[in-house]
Design a protein around this motif. Structure first.
Motif, mmCIF file in Angstrom:
data_model
loop_
_atom_site.group_PDB
_atom_site.id
_atom_site.type_symbol
_atom_site.label_atom_id
_atom_site.label_comp_id
_atom_site.label_asym_id
_atom_site.label_seq_id
_atom_site.Cartn_x
_atom_site.Cartn_y
_atom_site.Cartn_z
ATOM 1 N N CYS A 65 0.831 -1.196 -0.056
ATOM 2 C CA CYS A 65 -0.024 -0.087 -0.049
ATOM 3 C C CYS A 65 0.992 1.220 0.176
ATOM 4 N N ALA A 66 0.651 2.130 -0.903
ATOM 5 C CA ALA A 66 1.496 3.440 -1.014
ATOM 6 C C ALA A 66 0.431 4.516 -1.372
ATOM 7 N N PHE A 67 1.262 5.731 -0.707
ATOM 8 C CA PHE A 67 0.360 6.987 -1.086
ATOM 9 C C PHE A 67 1.537 8.018 -1.996
ATOM 10 N N ALA A 68 0.738 8.523 -3.067
ATOM 11 C CA ALA A 68 1.879 9.230 -3.774
ATOM 12 C C ALA A 68 1.093 10.617 -3.776
ATOM 13 N N LEU A 69 1.904 11.597 -3.455
ATOM 14 C CA LEU A 69 1.492 13.141 -3.624
ATOM 15 C C LEU A 69 2.070 13.634 -4.868
ATOM 16 N N ILE A 70 1.096 14.211 -5.903
ATOM 17 C CA ILE A 70 1.263 14.422 -7.014
ATOM 18 C C ILE A 70 0.996 15.809 -7.408
ATOM 19 N N ASP A 71 1.880 16.459 -8.172
ATOM 20 C CA ASP A 71 1.917 17.939 -8.536
ATOM 21 C C ASP A 71 1.437 18.034 -9.788
ATOM 22 N N LEU A 72 0.430 18.467 -10.344
ATOM 23 C CA LEU A 72 0.178 18.681 -11.601
ATOM 24 C C LEU A 72 -0.260 19.943 -12.198
ATOM 25 N N ALA A 82 -8.009 11.435 -15.306
ATOM 26 C CA ALA A 82 -8.740 10.539 -16.184
ATOM 27 C C ALA A 82 -8.005 9.248 -16.226
ATOM 28 N N ALA A 83 -6.627 9.563 -16.618
ATOM 29 C CA ALA A 83 -5.960 8.539 -17.035
ATOM 30 C C ALA A 83 -5.493 7.618 -15.699
ATOM 31 N N LEU A 84 -5.243 8.321 -14.651
ATOM 32 C CA LEU A 84 -4.857 7.701 -13.261
ATOM 33 C C LEU A 84 -6.395 6.882 -12.774
ATOM 34 N N CYS A 85 -7.331 7.581 -12.821
ATOM 35 C CA CYS A 85 -8.798 7.181 -12.419
ATOM 36 C C CYS A 85 -9.239 5.690 -13.257
ATOM 37 N N ALA A 86 -8.633 5.536 -14.556
ATOM 38 C CA ALA A 86 -8.736 4.509 -15.225
ATOM 39 C C ALA A 86 -8.092 2.922 -14.597
ATOM 40 N N ARG A 87 -7.012 3.479 -14.006
ATOM 41 C CA ARG A 87 -6.170 2.491 -13.526
ATOM 42 C C ARG A 87 -6.600 1.657 -12.270
ATOM 43 N N ASP A 88 -6.548 0.349 -12.532
ATOM 44 C CA ASP A 88 -7.111 -0.550 -11.052
ATOM 45 C C ASP A 88 -6.148 -0.571 -10.258
ATOM 46 N N GLU A 89 -4.905 -0.106 -10.188
ATOM 47 C CA GLU A 89 -4.019 -0.026 -9.177
ATOM 48 C C GLU A 89 -4.273 1.229 -8.071
ATOM 49 N N VAL A 90 -4.872 2.223 -8.755
ATOM 50 C CA VAL A 90 -5.295 3.194 -8.027
ATOM 51 C C VAL A 90 -6.504 3.153 -7.450
ATOM 52 N N GLN A 91 -6.505 3.206 -5.933
ATOM 53 C CA GLN A 91 -7.786 2.895 -5.192
ATOM 54 C C GLN A 91 -8.404 4.220 -4.847
ATOM 55 N N GLU A 92 -7.812 5.227 -4.788
ATOM 56 C CA GLU A 92 -8.286 6.661 -4.341
ATOM 57 C C GLU A 92 -7.521 7.588 -4.863
ATOM 58 N N LEU A 93 -8.000 8.567 -5.362
ATOM 59 C CA LEU A 93 -7.389 9.732 -6.019
ATOM 60 C C LEU A 93 -8.354 11.029 -5.511
ATOM 61 N N HIS A 94 -7.548 11.908 -4.482
ATOM 62 C CA HIS A 94 -8.257 13.094 -4.186
ATOM 63 C C HIS A 94 -7.464 14.320 -4.514
ATOM 64 N N HIS A 95 -8.237 15.138 -5.076
ATOM 65 C CA HIS A 95 -7.764 16.803 -5.282
ATOM 66 C C HIS A 95 -7.409 17.188 -3.734
ATOM 67 N N ILE A 96 -6.480 17.793 -3.511
ATOM 68 C CA ILE A 96 -6.093 18.318 -2.028
ATOM 69 C C ILE A 96 -5.671 19.717 -2.099
ATOM 70 N N SER A 97 -5.833 20.275 -0.704
ATOM 71 C CA SER A 97 -5.027 21.586 -0.690
ATOM 72 C C SER A 97 -3.885 21.614 -0.160
ATOM 73 N N GLY A 98 -3.147 22.387 -0.241
ATOM 74 C CA GLY A 98 -1.487 22.442 0.163
ATOM 75 C C GLY A 98 -0.810 22.601 -1.036
ATOM 76 N N PRO A 99 0.617 22.151 -0.699
ATOM 77 C CA PRO A 99 1.535 22.338 -1.730
ATOM 78 C C PRO A 99 1.316 21.238 -2.822
ATOM 79 N N HIS A 100 0.737 20.150 -2.532
ATOM 80 C CA HIS A 100 0.507 19.155 -3.715
ATOM 81 C C HIS A 100 -0.905 19.259 -4.353
ATOM 82 N N SER A 101 -0.909 18.807 -5.373
ATOM 83 C CA SER A 101 -2.559 19.007 -6.226
ATOM 84 C C SER A 101 -3.215 17.608 -5.899
ATOM 85 N N TYR A 102 -2.560 16.512 -5.674
ATOM 86 C CA TYR A 102 -3.370 15.040 -5.518
ATOM 87 C C TYR A 102 -2.677 14.434 -4.530
#
Length: 154
Positions: A65-72, A82-102
């Motif tokens: 289990c891993a978490f990735a902070l992504i800057d877009l 859309a590309a990330l949401c289509a992947r089965d490995e991705v269980q959750e994808l959240h748009h977040i506040s703070g220094p990172h995007s997701y």
């Protein structure tokens, strides 16, 4: 608006979606037909968003289990999401506040699979400017259950 009986039904089914109609009816003091009608209404209105089995990750080669902070970058963000949401490995994808995007939650076999996913799926997306990955060592609690309040208007 959900009343206290609806909330009790949702709490029961959230913890045991295989509860029989009789069990649900007894738990909320309704007839079986009335309980079934409420469950149908809760599903139709979207209060119950779906029914699923919760699987053991170690039984399906998804031990890591891993978490990735992504800057877009804004340009291409929708396509990357859309590309990330289509992947089965991705269980959750959240748009977040703070220094990172997701914030993305992943389930994969091992660190090699994680490295391959990041290098072959995430980083090639044109909008991705940076990633930061956190690997879990142990999971003390993991659930999709939500806290259900009694409701103020019952």
């Amino acid at each position: 608006m959900l009343d206290s009986t609806d909330r009790k039904i949702c709490a029961l089914l959230q913890n045991n979606a295989r509860a029989s109609s009789t069990e649900v009816a007894q738990a909320v003091a309704l007839s079986v037909s009335a309980a079934n009608e409420r469950i149908r209404r809760l599903a139709t209105t979207g209060a119950i968003a779906g029914w699923r089995a919760v699987l053991a990750p170690d039984q399906f080669d998804a031990n890591l289990c891993a978490f990735a902070l992504i800057d877009l970058d804004y340009d291409g963000e929708a396509e990357a999401v859309a590309a990330l949401c289509a992947r089965d490995e991705v269980q959750e994808l959240h748009h977040i506040s703070g220094p990172h995007s997701y914030l993305m939650k992943l389930r994969l076999a091992d660190t090699k699979a994680l490295n391959d996913f990041l290098n072959n799926v995430v980083k090639p997306l044109p909008a991705v400017s940076r990633t930061e990955t956190i690997i879990t060592l142990d999971t003390a609690k993991e659930t999709s259950a939500i806290a259900i309040s009694e409701g103020a208007n019952d």
